[in-house]
Design an enzyme around this catalytic site. Structure first.
Site, short mmCIF file in Angstrom:
data_model
loop_
_atom_site.label_atom_id
_atom_site.label_comp_id
_atom_site.label_asym_id
_atom_site.label_seq_id
_atom_site.Cartn_x
_atom_site.Cartn_y
_atom_site.Cartn_z
N ASN A 113 14.47 -25.74 -6.85
CA ASN A 113 14.44 -25.90 -8.37
C ASN A 113 14.61 -27.59 -8.21
O ASN A 113 15.69 -28.11 -8.05
CB ASN A 113 15.45 -25.45 -8.99
N CYS A 131 15.37 -30.14 -16.87
CA CYS A 131 14.12 -29.58 -16.01
C CYS A 131 12.98 -29.60 -16.96
O CYS A 131 11.77 -29.81 -16.49
CB CYS A 131 14.44 -27.89 -15.69
N HIS A 146 7.40 -24.81 -14.50
CA HIS A 146 8.69 -25.42 -13.88
C HIS A 146 9.11 -24.27 -12.74
O HIS A 146 9.04 -23.37 -13.13
CB HIS A 146 9.69 -25.74 -14.76
O1 UT7 Z 1 15.88 -25.00 -14.18
C1 UT7 Z 1 16.07 -24.44 -15.32
C2 UT7 Z 1 17.43 -23.83 -15.67
N1 UT7 Z 1 17.49 -22.80 -14.70
C3 UT7 Z 1 16.87 -21.64 -14.84
O2 UT7 Z 1 16.24 -21.21 -15.63
C4 UT7 Z 1 17.69 -20.47 -13.90
C5 UT7 Z 1 17.84 -19.19 -14.64
N2 UT7 Z 1 18.68 -18.08 -13.79
C6 UT7 Z 1 18.31 -17.85 -12.71
O3 UT7 Z 1 17.20 -18.26 -12.05
C7 UT7 Z 1 19.07 -16.59 -11.94
O4 UT7 Z 1 19.98 -15.96 -13.06
C8 UT7 Z 1 20.00 -16.95 -11.01
C9 UT7 Z 1 19.12 -17.33 -9.67
C10 UT7 Z 1 20.92 -18.14 -11.08
C11 UT7 Z 1 20.82 -15.81 -10.56
O5 UT7 Z 1 20.20 -14.62 -10.26
P1 UT7 Z 1 20.43 -13.30 -11.07
O6 UT7 Z 1 19.66 -12.06 -10.56
O7 UT7 Z 1 20.47 -13.54 -12.34
O8 UT7 Z 1 22.03 -13.00 -10.35
P2 UT7 Z 1 23.42 -12.72 -11.30
O9 UT7 Z 1 24.04 -14.08 -11.58
O10 UT7 Z 1 23.26 -11.76 -12.25
O11 UT7 Z 1 24.24 -12.25 -10.01
C12 UT7 Z 1 23.96 -10.89 -9.50
C13 UT7 Z 1 24.80 -10.57 -8.25
C14 UT7 Z 1 26.28 -10.82 -8.92
O12 UT7 Z 1 27.14 -10.04 -7.86
P3 UT7 Z 1 27.72 -8.79 -8.79
O13 UT7 Z 1 28.45 -9.23 -9.91
O14 UT7 Z 1 26.58 -8.01 -9.24
O15 UT7 Z 1 28.28 -8.20 -7.59
C15 UT7 Z 1 26.60 -12.37 -8.22
O16 UT7 Z 1 27.83 -12.67 -7.96
O17 UT7 Z 1 24.71 -11.71 -7.38
C16 UT7 Z 1 25.83 -12.41 -7.00
N3 UT7 Z 1 25.33 -13.60 -6.66
C17 UT7 Z 1 24.86 -13.98 -5.12
N4 UT7 Z 1 25.09 -13.09 -4.04
C18 UT7 Z 1 24.54 -13.90 -2.96
C19 UT7 Z 1 25.09 -14.72 -7.33
N5 UT7 Z 1 24.71 -15.76 -6.62
C20 UT7 Z 1 24.75 -15.22 -5.17
C21 UT7 Z 1 24.26 -15.86 -4.08
N6 UT7 Z 1 24.29 -15.04 -2.99
N7 UT7 Z 1 23.98 -17.34 -3.92
#
Ligand code: UT7
Length: 300
Positions: free
Chosen positions: A257, A87, A227
């Site tokens: 993204n 990225c 980004h």
């Molecule tokens: O491009 C350069 C590199 N990329 C980045 O910099 C991305 C950095 N990370 C992020 O943008 C975020 O961490 C994500 C968007 C990938 C994830 O968001 P988050 O707020 O960090 O969510 P999380 O992974 O902590 O998950 C929170 C909850 C989890 O459920 P529980 O364990 O709380 O029940 C996940 O299983 O959300 C759940 N979850 C989803 N639910 C519905 C994860 N993905 C999804 C989804 N739909 N697509």
């Protein structure tokens, strides 16, 4: 897939994305972006000294995406090569191209950011499948004896975090037509929350440093074009830097993204919206797989 529009919008800011269909080509998109940039610069492809592409989506292991693009454009001379920084690819490519011009006498360099990470996701993995879009953007660098140009760049990597974001195989062409696109074990794997925290910290740090090195203040910057990985990352970085919302360009809601393409696509839209005027200080920053991160400070 067990997800919802509401989750994706609220956790990432993404409402819509563009992804390549079978039969479509990222090279074609990059070619269109490059031709537009060349037209705006008043140059023909044959006048280019170099083509530098930030990408991790080359159609083949090799030749490079840049060599294929050079050929499609009808440039066919000078240097062409890819810069693989995920990225952060465009930030790295712009820095490399600027250095080539300063150190090695290159005069007209096409710098492209192009990626198609949708071809690399496991569409059953909701933690990645909802995030990535495909695209390309391009700029042309030419010499300028005045104050305009790249005032400075900073590039950073932390290989010790390489496992936070990986694709353990290569080559878009081979996978674009595959039924399930990717088997789970060689699709994008991302440890999102860890990456989130590092992205916020590192983008803040590198932004402050590149501005300080140029003996300027953050307040002097007219527009940051970051980004577009996650709206919450962009907002957190802006908040830490004390920047008002109107100084931070956001278009993630329409593209998701797009990896190395996101900064040049955003830059183009900021220009179209007349948010950048001559002599403005513009800052580009990114963080991505590698891990890699970096910033370019531009006098427009
Ligand atoms: O491009 C350069 C590199 N990329 C980045 O910099 C991305 C950095 N990370 C992020 O943008 C975020 O961490 C994500 C968007 C990938 C994830 O968001 P988050 O707020 O960090 O969510 P999380 O992974 O902590 O998950 C929170 C909850 C989890 O459920 P529980 O364990 O709380 O029940 C996940 O299983 O959300 C759940 N979850 C989803 N639910 C519905 C994860 N993905 C999804 C989804 N739909 N697509």
């Amino acid at each position: 897939m067990d997800t919802s529009d509401q989750w994706v919008r609220s956790r990432t800011g993404i409402a819509q994305r563009y992804v390549l269909r079978s039969g479509e080509s990222l090279l074609e998109i990059a070619c269109t972006a490059s031709r537009t940039a060349l037209e705006r610069a008043g140059l023909s492809p044959k006048e280019l000294d170099a083509v530098v592409v930030g990408t991790v989506s080359s159609e083949y292991g090799f030749p490079s995406f840049a060599c294929q693009l050079q050929h499609r454009l009808g440039a066919d001379s000078g240097a062409a090569f890819d810069v693989a920084a995920a990225c952060s690819g465009f930030i790295y490519a712009l820095s490399v191209a600027d250095s080539m011009m300063r150190a090695d006498g290159f005069e007209r360099v096409l710098v492209v950011g192009a990626d198609a990470l949708s071809t690399m996701v496991d569409w059953r993995d909701r933690s990645t499948a909802v995030l990535f879009g495909d695209g390309a953007g391009a700029v042309v660098l030419v010499p300028d004896s005045g104050p305009r140009g790249v005032l400075g760049s900073l590039l950073r990597s932390a290989g010790n975090h390489w496992e936070l974001l990986t694709v353990r195989s290569t080559g878009v062409r081979a996978t674009l037509d595959a039924e399930a696109r990717r088997r789970a074990d060689d699709a994008i794997q991302m440890r999102g929350p860890e990456l989130f925290r590092i992205a916020v910290r590192s983008m803040e740090e590198v932004t402050r440093e590149v501005v300080t090195r140029a003996k300027l203040n953050i307040d002097d910057v007219s527009l940051i074009v970051p980004h577009q990985a996650n709206l919450r990352i962009i907002q957190a970085v802006a908040e830490r830097l004390g920047l008002p919302r109107e100084k931070v360009f956001v278009n993630i809601e329409r593209y998701g993204n797009t990896s190395a393409a996101s900064v040049p696509i955003a830059l183009d839209e900021a220009l179209e919206q007349r948010l950048i005027k001559d002599n403005d200080l513009v800052l580009l920053n990114a963080c991505g797989g590698g891990l890699t991160w970096g910033a370019n400070l531009l006098r427009w």
